[in-house]
Design an enzyme around this catalytic site. Structure first.
Site, PDB file in Angstrom:
ATOM      1  N   GLY A   1      10.398   4.894  -4.192  1.00 21.32           N
ATOM      2  CA  GLY A   1       9.348   5.836  -4.587  1.00 21.32           C
ATOM      3  C   GLY A   1       9.400   6.223  -6.058  1.00 21.32           C
ATOM      4  O   GLY A   1       9.067   7.350  -6.423  1.00 21.32           O
TER       5      GLY A   1
ATOM      6  N   ARG B   1      11.241   3.123   0.239  1.00 24.42           N
ATOM      7  CA  ARG B   1      12.337   2.409  -0.411  1.00 24.42           C
ATOM      8  C   ARG B   1      12.920   3.244  -1.541  1.00 24.42           C
ATOM      9  O   ARG B   1      14.027   3.766  -1.448  1.00 24.42           O
ATOM     10  CB  ARG B   1      11.793   1.059  -0.909  1.00 24.42           C
TER      11      ARG B   1
ATOM     12  N   HIS C   1      -6.889  -2.259   2.698  1.00 17.17           N
ATOM     13  CA  HIS C   1      -6.422  -2.908   1.465  1.00 17.17           C
ATOM     14  C   HIS C   1      -7.459  -3.907   0.947  1.00 17.17           C
ATOM     15  O   HIS C   1      -7.178  -4.692   0.047  1.00 17.17           O
ATOM     16  CB  HIS C   1      -5.110  -3.665   1.721  1.00 17.17           C
TER      17      HIS C   1
ATOM     18  N   SER D   1       7.574  -3.546  -5.368  1.00 14.81           N
ATOM     19  CA  SER D   1       7.489  -2.901  -4.062  1.00 14.81           C
ATOM     20  C   SER D   1       6.958  -3.873  -3.002  1.00 14.81           C
ATOM     21  O   SER D   1       7.447  -3.932  -1.877  1.00 14.81           O
ATOM     22  CB  SER D   1       6.586  -1.670  -4.169  1.00 14.81           C
TER      23      SER D   1
ATOM     24  N   THR E   1      -0.443   4.061  -0.393  1.00 19.28           N
ATOM     25  CA  THR E   1      -1.371   4.260   0.731  1.00 19.28           C
ATOM     26  C   THR E   1      -0.870   5.318   1.696  1.00 19.28           C
ATOM     27  O   THR E   1      -1.612   6.219   2.107  1.00 19.28           O
ATOM     28  CB  THR E   1      -1.500   2.935   1.539  1.00 19.28           C
TER      29      THR E   1
ATOM     30  N   ASP F   1      11.776  12.493  -0.314  1.00 19.96           N
ATOM     31  CA  ASP F   1      12.929  12.668   0.584  1.00 19.96           C
ATOM     32  C   ASP F   1      12.504  13.235   1.938  1.00 19.96           C
ATOM     33  O   ASP F   1      13.062  12.858   2.971  1.00 19.96           O
ATOM     34  CB  ASP F   1      13.982  13.585  -0.064  1.00 19.96           C
TER      35      ASP F   1
ATOM     36  N   GLN G   1       6.942  15.234  -0.288  1.00 16.20           N
ATOM     37  CA  GLN G   1       7.917  14.743  -1.269  1.00 16.20           C
ATOM     38  C   GLN G   1       8.698  13.580  -0.656  1.00 16.20           C
ATOM     39  O   GLN G   1       8.941  13.553   0.561  1.00 16.20           O
ATOM     40  CB  GLN G   1       8.850  15.870  -1.719  1.00 16.20           C
TER      41      GLN G   1
ATOM     42  N   LYS H   1       1.010  -1.392  -1.267  1.00 16.23           N
ATOM     43  CA  LYS H   1       2.200  -0.800  -1.907  1.00 16.23           C
ATOM     44  C   LYS H   1       1.900   0.097  -3.110  1.00 16.23           C
ATOM     45  O   LYS H   1       2.766   0.368  -3.934  1.00 16.23           O
ATOM     46  CB  LYS H   1       3.232  -1.879  -2.339  1.00 16.23           C
ATOM     47  N   ALA H   2       0.669   0.597  -3.154  1.00 10.88           N
ATOM     48  CA  ALA H   2       0.303   1.464  -4.277  1.00 10.88           C
ATOM     49  C   ALA H   2       0.406   2.949  -3.937  1.00 10.88           C
ATOM     50  O   ALA H   2       0.124   3.793  -4.788  1.00 10.88           O
ATOM     51  CB  ALA H   2      -1.117   1.135  -4.727  1.00 10.88           C
TER      52      ALA H   2
HETATM   53  P1  A3P Z   1       8.662   1.601  -3.275  1.00  9.90           P
HETATM   54  O1  A3P Z   1       8.767   0.329  -2.517  1.00  9.90           O
HETATM   55  O2  A3P Z   1       8.599   1.386  -4.746  1.00  9.90           O
HETATM   56  O3  A3P Z   1       9.697   2.600  -2.897  1.00  9.90           O
HETATM   57  P2  A3P Z   1       2.206   1.856   0.585  1.00  9.90           P
HETATM   58  O4  A3P Z   1       2.181   3.081   1.405  1.00  9.90           O
HETATM   59  O5  A3P Z   1       0.928   1.590  -0.133  1.00  9.90           O
HETATM   60  O6  A3P Z   1       2.699   0.696   1.378  1.00  9.90           O
HETATM   61  O7  A3P Z   1       3.230   2.099  -0.616  1.00  9.90           O
HETATM   62  C1  A3P Z   1       4.621   2.194  -0.373  1.00  9.90           C
HETATM   63  C2  A3P Z   1       5.278   2.613  -1.644  1.00  9.90           C
HETATM   64  O8  A3P Z   1       4.977   4.018  -1.878  1.00  9.90           O
HETATM   65  C3  A3P Z   1       6.807   2.519  -1.559  1.00  9.90           C
HETATM   66  O9  A3P Z   1       7.249   2.277  -2.896  1.00  9.90           O
HETATM   67  C4  A3P Z   1       7.167   3.916  -1.085  1.00  9.90           C
HETATM   68  O10 A3P Z   1       8.494   4.285  -1.295  1.00  9.90           O
HETATM   69  C5  A3P Z   1       6.207   4.730  -1.955  1.00  9.90           C
HETATM   70  N1  A3P Z   1       6.014   6.093  -1.436  1.00  9.90           N
HETATM   71  C6  A3P Z   1       5.588   6.456  -0.230  1.00  9.90           C
HETATM   72  N2  A3P Z   1       5.612   7.798  -0.116  1.00  9.90           N
HETATM   73  C7  A3P Z   1       6.071   8.283  -1.290  1.00  9.90           C
HETATM   74  C8  A3P Z   1       6.350   9.594  -1.791  1.00  9.90           C
HETATM   75  N3  A3P Z   1       6.187  10.662  -1.046  1.00  9.90           N
HETATM   76  N4  A3P Z   1       6.812   9.701  -3.053  1.00  9.90           N
HETATM   77  C9  A3P Z   1       7.003   8.600  -3.834  1.00  9.90           C
HETATM   78  N5  A3P Z   1       6.761   7.338  -3.395  1.00  9.90           N
HETATM   79  C10 A3P Z   1       6.315   7.183  -2.147  1.00  9.90           C
END
Ligand code: A3P
Length: 277
Positions: free
Chosen positions: A241, A239, A91, A121, A32, A214, A212, A29-30
């Site tokens: 971001g 979710r 991970h 997250s 990836t 959206d 981006q 959730k960082a």
């Molecule tokens: P949130 O749950 O805070 O929205 P991973 O890919 O490591 O599983 O991380 C998922 C997290 O990265 C989610 O965070 C997701 O919304 C966020 N994320 C993925 N793509 C993004 C983007 N283009 N811009 C901002 N956040 C993004």
């Protein structure tokens, strides 16, 4: 760890990396998926444009340690990739990375995210995916996060372990989710320098637009909506971001306890995250 990440352990540890492989390493959730998509576009959007509409991102960038019954394992998927370079995500904490990645001197892109947003997250992700244990309530989840009793272990050990490794291994690009939110274009430029890519300004601008939040959220090939192990009715993968969403979850008492413990756990590292005041 859960069996989805340990069932294939021998094959994971004996995985044969190639010198041009690029490993994308993160605590879950960082960011990836975000960095995976950026790298996939940087390498292949010009030469293989169809790939963007025909193949979900999770098949383009295999997840090294995953094994779901009746599905191709991450190692098999990676073995059968015919791209050069191969982009592979993991991970695993640094000490569990298959040794061939170090022997082959592969480049690694590591993304770290501040602990509080990362925990929030992860909590929502654990609610919506069946490959992770049920998260329980937020308070007990946060305590488990603090105690490091998470799948893939302690956030504190993960981010600091990779940070220390970066100092002895020149081929690790250590990035921060918060920097990517602040200026995605700047971070794309950093990736290009690290990887020796000569993408044009126009190409980089196009990529910046596609990645981006959206736009990615709407993109079925990048938003994980094709993955069966996730229930988007509970929580979407893309979710919010945002940086600072933890404020909507932490109570004052949880925040104080977290900060106090954080100082102790992070006192011996030079790794700094932005303060979130
Ligand atoms: P949130 O749950 O805070 O929205 P991973 O890919 O490591 O599983 O991380 C998922 C997290 O990265 C989610 O965070 C997701 O919304 C966020 N994320 C993925 N793509 C993004 C983007 N283009 N811009 C901002 N956040 C993004």
């Amino acid at each position: 760890m859960v069996h989805y990440f340990t069932d294939n352990w021998e094959k994971i540890q004996n995985f044969k990396a190639r010198p041009d492989d690029i490993l994308i390493a993160t605590y879950p959730k960082a960011g990836t998926t975000w960095v995976s998509y950026i790298l996939d576009l940087l390498y292949f959007s010009q030469t293989q444009p169809d790939r963007q509409t025909s193949t979900p991102l999770n098949d383009r960038v295999p997840f090294l340690e995953i094994t779901i019954p009746n599905q191709s394992s991450g190692t098999d998927q990676a073995d059968s990739l015919d791209t050069c370079p191969r982009l592979i995500k993991t991970h695993l904490p640094v000490q569990l990375i298959p040794k061939s990645f170090w022997e082959q001197k592969c480049r690694v892109v590591y993304v770290a995210r501040n602990a509080k947003d990362n925990a929030v997250s992860y909590f929502h992700f654990d609610r919506m995916t069946c490959v992770q244990p049920e998260p329980g309530d937020w308070n007990s989840y946060l305590q488990r996060f603090i105690d490091g009793k998470m799948v893939f272990g302690s956030w504190y050990d993960h981010v600091t372990g990779w940070w220390e490794k970066k100092h002895s291994h020149p081929k690790i690009q250590y990035m921060f989710f918060e920097d990517m939110v602040e200026d995605t274009g700047r971070e794309i430029n950093k990736l290009c320098s690290f990887l020796g890519l000569t993408s044009t300004t126009k190409e980089k601008d196009q990529i910046n637009n596609l990645v981006q939040f959206d736009n990615m959220k709407k993109n079925e090939m990048a938003n994980y909506s094709t993955v069966k192990a996730m229930d988007f009715k509970i929580s979407p993968f893309m979710r919010k971001g945002k940086v600072g969403d933890w404020r909507n979850h932490f109570t004052v008492a949880q925040n104080e306890q977290f900060d106090e413990d954080y100082k102790k756990k992070m006192k011996n590292t030079t790794l700094q995250f932005r303060t979130l005041v």
